[in-house]
Each structure stands twice: as structure tokens, then as C-alpha cells.
Design a protein around this motif. Structure first.
Motif, PDB file in Angstrom:
ATOM      1  N   LEU A  73       0.823  -1.205   0.000  1.00  0.00           N
ATOM      2  CA  LEU A  73       0.000   0.000   0.000  1.00  0.00           C
ATOM      3  C   LEU A  73       0.860   1.259   0.000  1.00  0.00           C
ATOM      4  O   LEU A  73       0.633   2.185  -0.780  1.00  0.00           O
ATOM      5  N   ILE A  74       1.867   1.292   0.878  1.00  0.00           N
ATOM      6  CA  ILE A  74       2.748   2.471   0.963  1.00  0.00           C
ATOM      7  C   ILE A  74       3.466   2.703  -0.361  1.00  0.00           C
ATOM      8  O   ILE A  74       3.513   3.830  -0.875  1.00  0.00           O
ATOM      9  N   THR A  75       4.020   1.630  -0.936  1.00  0.00           N
ATOM     10  CA  THR A  75       4.794   1.763  -2.175  1.00  0.00           C
ATOM     11  C   THR A  75       3.917   2.193  -3.334  1.00  0.00           C
ATOM     12  O   THR A  75       4.295   3.062  -4.125  1.00  0.00           O
ATOM     13  N   VAL A  76       2.738   1.584  -3.449  1.00  0.00           N
ATOM     14  CA  VAL A  76       1.831   1.923  -4.557  1.00  0.00           C
ATOM     15  C   VAL A  76       1.366   3.371  -4.458  1.00  0.00           C
ATOM     16  O   VAL A  76       1.329   4.091  -5.458  1.00  0.00           O
ATOM     17  N   VAL A  77       1.014   3.819  -3.249  1.00  0.00           N
ATOM     18  CA  VAL A  77       0.564   5.207  -3.072  1.00  0.00           C
ATOM     19  C   VAL A  77       1.667   6.190  -3.444  1.00  0.00           C
ATOM     20  O   VAL A  77       1.421   7.185  -4.134  1.00  0.00           O
ATOM     21  N   LEU A  78       2.891   5.913  -2.990  1.00  0.00           N
ATOM     22  CA  LEU A  78       4.014   6.796  -3.319  1.00  0.00           C
ATOM     23  C   LEU A  78       4.305   6.796  -4.822  1.00  0.00           C
ATOM     24  O   LEU A  78       4.517   7.860  -5.429  1.00  0.00           O
ATOM     25  N   ALA A  79       4.308   5.613  -5.441  1.00  0.00           N
ATOM     26  CA  ALA A  79       4.591   5.514  -6.873  1.00  0.00           C
ATOM     27  C   ALA A  79       3.533   6.246  -7.684  1.00  0.00           C
ATOM     28  O   ALA A  79       3.848   7.000  -8.611  1.00  0.00           O
ATOM     29  N   TYR A  80       2.273   6.040  -7.319  1.00  0.00           N
ATOM     30  CA  TYR A  80       1.184   6.707  -8.038  1.00  0.00           C
ATOM     31  C   TYR A  80       1.217   8.216  -7.798  1.00  0.00           C
ATOM     32  O   TYR A  80       1.002   9.010  -8.718  1.00  0.00           O
ATOM     33  N   GLY A  81       1.523   8.620  -6.555  1.00  0.00           N
ATOM     34  CA  GLY A  81       1.614  10.048  -6.245  1.00  0.00           C
ATOM     35  C   GLY A  81       2.718  10.738  -7.024  1.00  0.00           C
ATOM     36  O   GLY A  81       2.521  11.830  -7.571  1.00  0.00           O
ATOM     37  N   PHE A  82       3.903  10.109  -7.084  1.00  0.00           N
ATOM     38  CA  PHE A  82       5.009  10.678  -7.856  1.00  0.00           C
ATOM     39  C   PHE A  82       4.675  10.731  -9.344  1.00  0.00           C
ATOM     40  O   PHE A  82       5.034  11.685 -10.044  1.00  0.00           O
ATOM     41  N   THR A  83       3.971   9.706  -9.828  1.00  0.00           N
ATOM     42  CA  THR A  83       3.594   9.680 -11.241  1.00  0.00           C
ATOM     43  C   THR A  83       2.616  10.804 -11.562  1.00  0.00           C
ATOM     44  O   THR A  83       2.754  11.493 -12.580  1.00  0.00           O
ATOM     45  N   LEU A  84       1.620  10.997 -10.694  1.00  0.00           N
ATOM     46  CA  LEU A  84       0.672  12.097 -10.891  1.00  0.00           C
ATOM     47  C   LEU A  84       1.382  13.447 -10.829  1.00  0.00           C
ATOM     48  O   LEU A  84       1.102  14.353 -11.633  1.00  0.00           O
ATOM     49  N   PHE A  85       2.292  13.581  -9.869  1.00  0.00           N
ATOM     50  CA  PHE A  85       3.036  14.835  -9.736  1.00  0.00           C
ATOM     51  C   PHE A  85       3.818  15.150 -11.001  1.00  0.00           C
ATOM     52  O   PHE A  85       3.833  16.285 -11.473  1.00  0.00           O
ATOM     53  N   SER A  86       4.459  14.127 -11.581  1.00  0.00           N
ATOM     54  CA  SER A  86       5.251  14.351 -12.792  1.00  0.00           C
ATOM     55  C   SER A  86       4.355  14.761 -13.954  1.00  0.00           C
ATOM     56  O   SER A  86       4.716  15.628 -14.761  1.00  0.00           O
ATOM     57  N   GLY A  87       3.162  14.153 -14.046  1.00  0.00           N
ATOM     58  CA  GLY A  87       2.235  14.527 -15.112  1.00  0.00           C
ATOM     59  C   GLY A  87       1.740  15.955 -14.972  1.00  0.00           C
ATOM     60  O   GLY A  87       1.659  16.701 -15.953  1.00  0.00           O
ATOM     61  N   LEU A  88       1.406  16.358 -13.743  1.00  0.00           N
ATOM     62  CA  LEU A  88       0.934  17.728 -13.503  1.00  0.00           C
ATOM     63  C   LEU A  88       2.055  18.742 -13.719  1.00  0.00           C
ATOM     64  O   LEU A  88       1.823  19.836 -14.247  1.00  0.00           O
ATOM     65  N   LEU A  89       3.287  18.376 -13.310  1.00  0.00           N
ATOM     66  CA  LEU A  89       4.445  19.249 -13.555  1.00  0.00           C
ATOM     67  C   LEU A  89       4.656  19.440 -15.047  1.00  0.00           C
ATOM     68  O   LEU A  89       4.900  20.561 -15.523  1.00  0.00           O
ATOM     69  N   SER A  90       4.531  18.357 -15.791  1.00  0.00           N
ATOM     70  CA  SER A  90       4.725  18.412 -17.241  1.00  0.00           C
ATOM     71  C   SER A  90       3.665  19.291 -17.893  1.00  0.00           C
ATOM     72  O   SER A  90       3.968  20.125 -18.753  1.00  0.00           O
ATOM     73  N   TYR A  91       2.402  19.101 -17.473  1.00  0.00           N
ATOM     74  CA  TYR A  91       1.323  19.888 -18.089  1.00  0.00           C
ATOM     75  C   TYR A  91       1.462  21.371 -17.763  1.00  0.00           C
ATOM     76  O   TYR A  91       1.345  22.227 -18.657  1.00  0.00           O
ATOM     77  N   SER A  92       1.700  21.694 -16.482  1.00  0.00           N
ATOM     78  CA  SER A  92       1.773  23.104 -16.086  1.00  0.00           C
ATOM     79  C   SER A  92       2.955  23.804 -16.753  1.00  0.00           C
ATOM     80  O   SER A  92       2.830  24.950 -17.213  1.00  0.00           O
ATOM     81  N   THR A  93       4.093  23.110 -16.848  1.00  0.00           N
ATOM     82  CA  THR A  93       5.263  23.700 -17.513  1.00  0.00           C
ATOM     83  C   THR A  93       5.011  23.856 -19.006  1.00  0.00           C
ATOM     84  O   THR A  93       5.322  24.897 -19.593  1.00  0.00           O
ATOM     85  N   GLY A  94       4.436  22.817 -19.626  1.00  0.00           N
ATOM     86  CA  GLY A  94       4.144  22.885 -21.056  1.00  0.00           C
ATOM     87  C   GLY A  94       3.146  23.962 -21.396  1.00  0.00           C
ATOM     88  O   GLY A  94       3.301  24.679 -22.395  1.00  0.00           O
ATOM     89  N   ALA A  95       2.103  24.084 -20.564  1.00  0.00           N
ATOM     90  CA  ALA A  95       1.086  25.111 -20.814  1.00  0.00           C
ATOM     91  C   ALA A  95       1.681  26.515 -20.745  1.00  0.00           C
ATOM     92  O   ALA A  95       1.229  27.436 -21.438  1.00  0.00           O
TER      93      ALA A  95
END
Length: 406
Positions: A73-95
Motif C-alpha cells: 500500500l505504501i509503495t503503490v501510493v508513493l509511486a502513483y503520487g510521484f507519477t501524478l506529480f510528474s504529469g501535472l508538472l509536465s502539463y503546467s510547464t508545457g502550458a
């Protein structure tokens, strides 16, 4: 005589170059041959994509459920959280940045050019189910297998996963260079390729800088949690980064990632669990690339790209990434379905995504692998903290028992 072996990136690069050169002098009938190939290959991809999602996601979810629940549970939450963060960082920077890189003249060039050629013939290959149906069915089967612990069904799912992986490595990946060649041949014939490639070079530069920024942020977070110098931790993981650059595979880099994470102080118990798991479910670098490339393509064509649209895409992409097989280009193959269903990408858009992604594949894999080390550090810290709490609570329980006995 030794055979000269060219890796996938090299083959894609050659296909792109030869496609551009050939488009300058190929006649209509010759271009139509490759347009026909693309039409057939696109139909085949449309048929295979739901099977890829069903075969890879169901087995991945089922296998994850077999592991220790708390660590999982801990690993999956962290992995998914980091993945979401990278996607949002990419979108906000690209926009914020991409509009200045994609000028109106380049975007208009995509709408102009020669009349598109039609294929000589096509063959309809309707998929067995929609992409969303495949994804939902994969999760139902995966979670069901994890709950009832069905060995028979799990063996079937793993055999199906192996079939799909072999289909990708033995059929789709070898045909990708011809597919890319055909796309760039046709775009050159239509007079669009040079405007696109000029933009691509700028986008790739931005994505590389974002990769470095993402790793620094991940290790700053890990450094705060474990109370260590984040830059020293990141420096220790550089051998894993360099290995992933060469192998282009998170799975092949696992031994190096394990060794370096243990040097950083991660226990053998946690590193032996978290690193192999993250090699499957944590793809921050891949998500960052896919989001940035998709956003750039939509801007180039004047397609609406609202935050709400991309938020839904990023949330689903983070889940779909667990289906990415450990082969070069696996992540982009797993994401083709939601690129179609959520962002509405067509044949040419998907081909451009594949070309862009594979061009940077080794850097994305290196970012994924290095980020695994940050997750392992955080998981280890949380696991040790919980173990210490349980040890403290046991003496208290024993003292209560002794007082009760008195």
C-alpha cells in the motif's frame, strides 16, 4: 562476419531520416504503398490495444495483491503520487512554455500542403472490446485474483501476459520503424515534416530539463523524510541512471538500483520489495514525456487542451502505466488506448507520439529507475518507524498483563 545490431532507438532514427529524404522524391504511387501499410498497421493496433491493456494490467494487479499488504500500500501510493506529480508538472510547464515555442506559422503549416493520399485498400479489424471496457475488466480480474488467490486463473493471466509481451516484442516493435518511416514519408510528401521537426527539437530540450528537475524534487522530498543530504543521495544513484540509459529497461537495471539504494541506507528487506515493484508501477519519467508530447501535438493542431481534460488523462495514465512491459517503448504502447479514448488522437498523432517517445526512451527509463531509489528511501523510513512503534507497544502490553497478574 558479425552482424551489426542496431537498437530500437537507432532503427527509429534511421526510419525517420530515410522517411524525410524519401518523401522529397518518391512518386504518388510509391507513397501510397506505405500509406496502405499504415492503414493496415493502424487497424491492427486498434485491435491489439484492448488486448494489451487486458493482458498486462490484469496480471500486474493480480501479482501486486500477493505481496505484503502494508508495504504494498505504501509503495503503490508513493509511486502513483510521484507519477501524478510528474504529469501535472509536465502539463503546467508545457502550458506556460510551449505556446512560445510553437508559433502560429508552424501550426498553420500542419494544415497546409499537398492533398493527402489514400491507401490502395484497407481491411477492417474491429477490436473485441473498447479500451475502457478492457481496462475495467482488467481491474476486476486482477483484484479478483488477488482476493480469492486463484492459482489457476493467475497462471492463465500470466500466460496471456507472456503472449501479449511476445506480440509486442516480436511483431509490433519490429514493425514500428516501417510505420514511422511511412508516417514521415507521407508528411514530407505533404510538406509538413520540417515544421513539425523544428518544434520537436525544442520540445525534447524542455522535457530533458524537466527530467532533471523532477529527480531533484523527488530526492529533496526523500531527503527531508530520511533526514539526509538529497544531492548526495541522488549522486549515489547515478550508476543506476547510467545503466538505464544503456539498457532502456527498468527491469534490466534492477540489480544496480538495488545495490545503490542499499548504499543509500535502504534495508535489504525493503529494497528487495520496493525496487522490483517500482520497476513495474513507477514511471514518472515516462508519464512526464507522454504528457508533454501529447500537449505539444494538441497545441500544434489547435486542439483544445484544458486542464480538466488533461487531469483526467493523467489520472488514468498513472494507472495504465502499470501495464507497461519492461521493453523499450513499452510505456507508450500501453498508453495508446487512452491517448485515443481520452485525447482523441488519430493514426498520425499516435505515430508521432511513438517517434517522439522512443527518441527519448532511455532518458525516461533512467528517470524512472533513479526515482525508484527515492521511493525506496521513503518506504524504508516509514516501515522502520512503524516497526519501532510496534516494538514500543509490545512492552506496554506485557506490563499491562503483569499488572493484571498481580
Amino acid at each position: 562476419m558479425k552482424k551489426i545490431r542496431i537498437n530500437l532507438l537507432g532503427r527509429i532514427g534511421l526510419a525517420l531520416v530515410f522517411g524525410v529524404i524519401s518523401g522529397l522524391f518518391f512518386t504518388d504511387w510509391a507513397v501510397r504503398i506505405f500509406v496502405t501499410f499504415n492503414a493496415l498497421f493502424s487497424q491492427f493496433l486498434g485491435f491489439v490495444i484492448p488486448l494489451i491493456i487486458l493482458g498486462l494490467v490484469s496480471a500486474a494487479v493480480g501479482q501486486m495483491g500477493r505481496n505484503a499488504k502494508n508495504l504494498l500500500l505504501i509503495t503503490v501510493v508513493l509511486a502513483y503520487g510521484f507519477t501524478l506529480f510528474s504529469g501535472l508538472l509536465s502539463y503546467s510547464t508545457g502550458a506556460a512554455i510551449f505556446p512560445s515555442l510553437i508559433d502560429a506559422g508552424s501550426a498553420k503549416a500542419l494544415a497546409l500542403g499537398a492533398t493527402p493520399l489514400t491507401p490502395y485498400f484497407t481491411i477492417e479489424m474491429p477490436p473485441l472490446m473498447s479500451v475502457m471496457t478492457a481496462l475495467l475488466l482488467a481491474f476486476v480480474l486482477g483484484l479478483g485474483m488477488a482476493n480469492i488467490r486463484s492459482r489457476a486463473l493467475m497462471e492463465v493471466a500470466m500466460d496471456f501476459e507472456e503472449i501479449i509481451s511476445k506480440l509486442i516484442t516480436a511483431t509490433i516493435i519490429p514493425l514500428l520503424p516501417i510505420y514511422i518511416f511511412s508516417i514521415f514519408l507521407n508528411m514530407t510528401y505533404e510538406g509538413k515534416v520540417f515544421a513539425i521537426m523544428l518544434i520537436f527539437i525544442k520540445i525534447i530540450g524542455v522535457i530533458f530539463v524537466l527530467h532533471i528537475l523532477l529527480l531533484v524534487l523527488q530526492y529533496v522530498i526523500a531527503g527531508v523524510v530520511v533526514k539526509k543530504n538529497p544531492f548526495k543521495l541522488l549522486w549515489t544513484m547515478l550508476p543506476a541512471y547510467a545503466t538505464a540509459l544503456g539498457t532502456q529497461s527498468s527491469a534490466a537495471t534492477i540489480p544496480v538500483t538495488l545495490k545503490q539504494s542499499r548504499i543509500n541506507g535502504v534495508s535489504e528487506e525493503v529494497s528487495g520489495f520496493a525496487i522490483p515493484l517500482c520497476a513495474t508501477i513507477h514511471l514518472s519519467g515516462s508519464t512526464l514525456k507522454i504528457v508533454a508530447c501529447a500537449l505539444a501535438l494538441m497545441m500544434m493542431q489547435g486542439i483544445p487542451h484544458s486542464f480538466t481534460l488533461f487531469l483526467g488523462f493523467i489520472l488514468m495514465l498513472g494507472i495504465t502505466m502499470i501495464a507497461a512491459p519492461g521493453v523499450p517503448g513499452g510505456a507508450i504502447m500501453a498508453s495508446l488506448g487512452i491517448l485515443q479514448s481520452i485525447l482523441g488522437f488519430g493514426e498520425t498523432d499516435l505515430a508521432l507520439m511513438i517517434a517522439l517517445y522512443i527518441t527519448m526512451d532511455s532518458f525516461g527509463t533512467a528517470c524512472n529507475v533513479t526515482g525508484d531509489g527515492a521511493i525506496a528511501l521513503i518506504v524504508d523510513r516509514l516501515y522502520k518507524h512503524k516497526s519501532q512503534q510496534s516494538k514500543v507497544s509490545k512492552p506496554e502490553q506485557m506490563s499491562e498483563v503483569s499488572r493484571f497478574g498481580e
